[in-house]
Design a protein around this motif. Sequence first.
Motif, PDB file in Angstrom:
ATOM      1  N   UNK A   1       0.909  -1.003  -0.059  1.00 34.33           N
ATOM      2  CA  UNK A   1      -0.046   0.145  -0.206  1.00 34.33           C
ATOM      3  C   UNK A   1       0.606   1.367   0.125  1.00 34.33           C
ATOM      4  N   UNK A   2       2.104   1.258   0.804  1.00 37.19           N
ATOM      5  CA  UNK A   2       2.880   2.493   0.761  1.00 37.19           C
ATOM      6  C   UNK A   2       3.412   2.541  -0.742  1.00 37.19           C
TER       7      UNK A   2
ATOM      8  N   UNK B   1      -7.603  11.732  -4.312  1.00 37.08           N
ATOM      9  CA  UNK B   1      -8.435  11.040  -4.150  1.00 37.08           C
ATOM     10  C   UNK B   1      -8.059   9.368  -3.932  1.00 37.08           C
ATOM     11  N   UNK B   2      -7.282   8.888  -4.677  1.00 35.86           N
ATOM     12  CA  UNK B   2      -6.458   7.568  -4.844  1.00 35.86           C
ATOM     13  C   UNK B   2      -5.757   7.583  -3.549  1.00 35.86           C
ATOM     14  N   UNK B   3      -4.833   8.611  -3.400  1.00 28.61           N
ATOM     15  CA  UNK B   3      -4.173   8.670  -2.303  1.00 28.61           C
ATOM     16  C   UNK B   3      -5.024   8.686  -0.920  1.00 28.61           C
ATOM     17  N   UNK B   4      -6.144   9.089  -0.879  1.00 28.29           N
ATOM     18  CA  UNK B   4      -6.666   9.241   0.376  1.00 28.29           C
ATOM     19  C   UNK B   4      -7.128   7.742   0.684  1.00 28.29           C
ATOM     20  N   UNK B   5      -7.663   7.003  -0.481  1.00 26.75           N
ATOM     21  CA  UNK B   5      -8.231   5.605  -0.414  1.00 26.75           C
ATOM     22  C   UNK B   5      -7.207   4.660   0.207  1.00 26.75           C
TER      23      UNK B   5
ATOM     24  N   UNK C   1      -6.452   5.109   3.623  1.00 26.96           N
ATOM     25  CA  UNK C   1      -7.574   4.195   4.547  1.00 26.96           C
ATOM     26  C   UNK C   1      -7.279   2.692   4.500  1.00 26.96           C
ATOM     27  N   UNK C   2      -6.726   2.219   3.468  1.00 25.64           N
ATOM     28  CA  UNK C   2      -6.423   0.768   3.390  1.00 25.64           C
ATOM     29  C   UNK C   2      -5.047   0.489   4.218  1.00 25.64           C
ATOM     30  N   UNK C   3      -4.314   1.184   4.318  1.00 26.70           N
ATOM     31  CA  UNK C   3      -2.982   1.312   4.950  1.00 26.70           C
ATOM     32  C   UNK C   3      -3.369   1.391   6.494  1.00 26.70           C
ATOM     33  N   UNK C   4      -4.183   2.107   6.748  1.00 23.66           N
ATOM     34  CA  UNK C   4      -4.459   2.552   8.289  1.00 23.66           C
ATOM     35  C   UNK C   4      -5.084   1.122   8.812  1.00 23.66           C
ATOM     36  N   UNK C   5      -5.897   0.547   7.945  1.00 21.47           N
ATOM     37  CA  UNK C   5      -6.432  -0.632   8.343  1.00 21.47           C
ATOM     38  C   UNK C   5      -5.579  -1.722   8.548  1.00 21.47           C
TER      39      UNK C   5
ATOM     40  N   UNK D   1       4.339   3.397   8.338  1.00 14.98           N
ATOM     41  CA  UNK D   1       4.092   3.571   6.815  1.00 14.98           C
ATOM     42  C   UNK D   1       2.980   4.713   6.634  1.00 14.98           C
ATOM     43  N   UNK D   2       2.034   4.892   7.529  1.00 10.31           N
ATOM     44  CA  UNK D   2       1.139   5.664   7.372  1.00 10.31           C
ATOM     45  C   UNK D   2       1.820   7.208   7.473  1.00 10.31           C
ATOM     46  N   UNK D   3       2.528   7.430   8.347  1.00  8.40           N
ATOM     47  CA  UNK D   3       3.321   8.967   8.572  1.00  8.40           C
ATOM     48  C   UNK D   3       4.057   9.047   7.072  1.00  8.40           C
ATOM     49  N   UNK D   4       4.759   7.824   6.615  1.00  7.69           N
ATOM     50  CA  UNK D   4       5.521   8.227   5.226  1.00  7.69           C
ATOM     51  C   UNK D   4       4.545   8.487   4.301  1.00  7.69           C
ATOM     52  N   UNK D   5       3.471   7.784   3.915  1.00  6.46           N
ATOM     53  CA  UNK D   5       2.644   7.897   3.132  1.00  6.46           C
ATOM     54  C   UNK D   5       2.051   9.433   3.297  1.00  6.46           C
ATOM     55  N   UNK D   6       1.624   9.877   4.480  1.00 10.01           N
ATOM     56  CA  UNK D   6       1.056  11.366   4.583  1.00 10.01           C
ATOM     57  C   UNK D   6       2.401  12.459   4.303  1.00 10.01           C
ATOM     58  N   UNK D   7       3.639  11.891   4.458  1.00  3.26           N
ATOM     59  CA  UNK D   7       4.711  12.945   4.254  1.00  3.26           C
ATOM     60  C   UNK D   7       4.683  13.041   2.557  1.00  3.26           C
TER      61      UNK D   7
END
Length: 201
Positions: free
Chosen positions: A120-121, A134-138, A141-145, A155-161
């Motif tokens: 997911x990352x 929009x695709x990044x936000x989706x 969401x999968x990554x948080x789950x 990985x969630x922090x990396x993706x946000x950055x």
Amino acid sequence: MQLLGIAQEPALLPAPTSEDQVSPKTAAALRAAMTRLFEGRPQRTDGCLTKENLYKEAQVSRATMNRVPAILDQRATVLYAHVSGLLRDTGSDRDVTDRATVLRTEVTVAGLVWLIPLLETAVAFHHAVRGAHDDLAATMDRLREATGNGDFAYYVDITAAMGDLPQPAETAVQWLDDAQSVRERWRALVIARRDHLRSTQ
């Protein structure tokens, strides 16, 4: 099996080791079955790279297959290599999202769920490079789950950055350097990838 259109080299198959707790004939049958699955030439199954197909393709029991750890380790290595292939094609028009969808299924069926956060990352990096918010936000969401139990939560922090999004409020990740510097480095990767793609057009 030829996953995602990427051929596998026979040399990737593990050589016999002293750890194999089966007869040479059985080990050879398992390796031959793995080769057929890699190359998309199944004889007794639908060709998906799963444990069930492997022991059926080799005509041995599940218990026998489990006594050959080198064969099972190879499955994870191949799937990991396909995730790396997504990173190689980040931002391109090489069907990254479609390949990721197929790979997500393969990883899940294979029971290698620890690969999902990395997958997911990689997809998030692709969307960040393309500016597909929009695709990044989706994907986030999968990554948080996938990281809800705390494993691989960074990985969630990396993706946000990478997406230049606010740092997750719930984060417990602590970096060796200050968080802002780390964020800037991940964002710089996205910018560098965009520049590279422009220079090769």
